[in-house]
Structures are given as structure tokens and as C-alpha cells.
Design a protein around this motif. Sequence first.
Motif, PDB file in Angstrom:
ATOM      1  N   ARG A  18     -13.093  26.571 -18.372  1.00 15.02           N
ATOM      2  CA  ARG A  18     -14.481  26.925 -18.013  1.00 15.02           C
ATOM      3  C   ARG A  18     -15.520  25.607 -17.739  1.00 15.02           C
ATOM      4  N   ASP A  19     -14.511  24.424 -17.996  1.00  9.21           N
ATOM      5  CA  ASP A  19     -15.333  23.080 -17.692  1.00  9.21           C
ATOM      6  C   ASP A  19     -14.214  22.579 -16.884  1.00  9.21           C
ATOM      7  N   GLN A  34     -18.599  25.139 -14.601  1.00 11.79           N
ATOM      8  CA  GLN A  34     -19.199  24.448 -15.840  1.00 11.79           C
ATOM      9  C   GLN A  34     -19.774  25.875 -16.724  1.00 11.79           C
ATOM     10  N   PRO A  36     -22.324  28.343 -18.298  1.00 16.92           N
ATOM     11  CA  PRO A  36     -23.891  28.406 -18.352  1.00 16.92           C
ATOM     12  C   PRO A  36     -24.556  27.930 -19.398  1.00 16.92           C
ATOM     13  N   LYS A  37     -25.557  27.827 -19.188  1.00 17.53           N
ATOM     14  CA  LYS A  37     -26.558  27.120 -20.304  1.00 17.53           C
ATOM     15  C   LYS A  37     -26.650  28.112 -21.538  1.00 17.53           C
ATOM     16  N   GLU A  38     -26.523  29.494 -21.394  1.00 22.05           N
ATOM     17  CA  GLU A  38     -26.381  30.194 -22.355  1.00 22.05           C
ATOM     18  C   GLU A  38     -25.432  30.168 -23.335  1.00 22.05           C
ATOM     19  N   SER A  42     -23.796  22.925 -18.957  1.00 21.90           N
ATOM     20  CA  SER A  42     -24.918  22.581 -18.012  1.00 21.90           C
ATOM     21  C   SER A  42     -25.604  23.654 -16.962  1.00 21.90           C
ATOM     22  N   GLY A  43     -24.684  24.589 -16.766  1.00 23.71           N
ATOM     23  CA  GLY A  43     -24.877  25.708 -15.738  1.00 23.71           C
ATOM     24  C   GLY A  43     -24.943  25.099 -14.403  1.00 23.71           C
ATOM     25  N   GLU A  44     -24.470  23.843 -14.232  1.00 21.74           N
ATOM     26  CA  GLU A  44     -24.409  23.503 -12.781  1.00 21.74           C
ATOM     27  C   GLU A  44     -23.451  23.646 -11.944  1.00 21.74           C
ATOM     28  N   SER A  46     -20.142  26.939 -11.033  1.00 23.57           N
ATOM     29  CA  SER A  46     -19.979  28.481 -11.149  1.00 23.57           C
ATOM     30  C   SER A  46     -19.607  28.833 -12.427  1.00 23.57           C
ATOM     31  N   ASN A  47     -18.917  29.960 -12.850  1.00 22.65           N
ATOM     32  CA  ASN A  47     -18.327  30.322 -14.068  1.00 22.65           C
ATOM     33  C   ASN A  47     -17.340  31.561 -13.757  1.00 22.65           C
ATOM     34  N   GLU A  50     -19.435  34.748 -13.057  1.00 21.84           N
ATOM     35  CA  GLU A  50     -20.144  34.971 -11.984  1.00 21.84           C
ATOM     36  C   GLU A  50     -18.991  35.245 -10.827  1.00 21.84           C
TER      37      GLU A  50
END
Length: 143
Positions: A18-19, A34, A36-38, A42-44, A46-47, A50
Motif C-alpha cells: 500500500r506504500d 500511498q 489514504p489519510k483516513e 499521506s493520501g498523495e 493512489s491506493n 481507488e
Amino acid sequence: MAIETAYTISSKASGGGRDGEVVSESGRIDLDLQPPKELGGSGEGSNPEELFSAGYAACFLGALRLTSKQAGTPAPEGSTVTVTVAIGKDSADGGFGLGVSIETYLPGLDEAKATELAETAHAFCPYSKATKGNIEHTLTVRV
């Protein structure tokens, strides 16, 4: 279920999962990942959720267009499918699980016909079939 393979594609993830990074063999997907912030990231980038929502939405719209045409009521111009993917704790095993909300927009059709077409597409879509019984699905229709 046995399939007669018509196409294959692979993608490779590297780094921390995931990172890290994901690259498709065609090279058309080459993304930094990255959380997500949740989920503390960092949410910067894709994941996976998404990417799954994008693929599912495109596949479902294709299934909707094909099955509605076969049923004699082609999906109207401007029809859309929005797939929302949720990730959260799975109370059954303490890990994580997914949920999917599928919203179809079929402008100009009556609600009963639009619902029938969406349900037929849901039964036909390869993503829906692959996840049936494995994740929660919610199907809504807008006209």
C-alpha cells in the motif's frame, strides 16, 4: 467457474504494498501508492480501493450497455455508473473487509425499467460475479 480466456494482463506491486508502486505489464498504469489519510497515510498517491472502484465502474458500465442493448432498451446517452469502495475493520476476523456501492444513472428511463436494467447488469458484470458473496453490495438507480 471455468472461463475461456480472451485476454490477460498483469501488474506488479513493489515497495511496501500500500506504500509503494504498481506497474502494469503494458506500462499504461505506473502509479505511486500511498495509504489514504483516513488510514494513516499521506493520501498523495493512489491506493488499491481507488483502482478497484475505477475498474469496477468501467466494467459495470460496459455490462450495463451490453445487457440493456440485448434487452431492447439501450442505455441512454449520458448514462453513468459510480462505484464507491469502502474499506474497514471486519468484525468476523479482525482484519479488513470491503463494501461496494454501485450507483447507476439512466436518464430518461422510468425507475422500474432502469432498476431492471441495473439488476441485469449486476448479474452479468464480471466484477459483480467475482465479488458476489464476498463483499457487501448496494445497488441504487437514478433516472
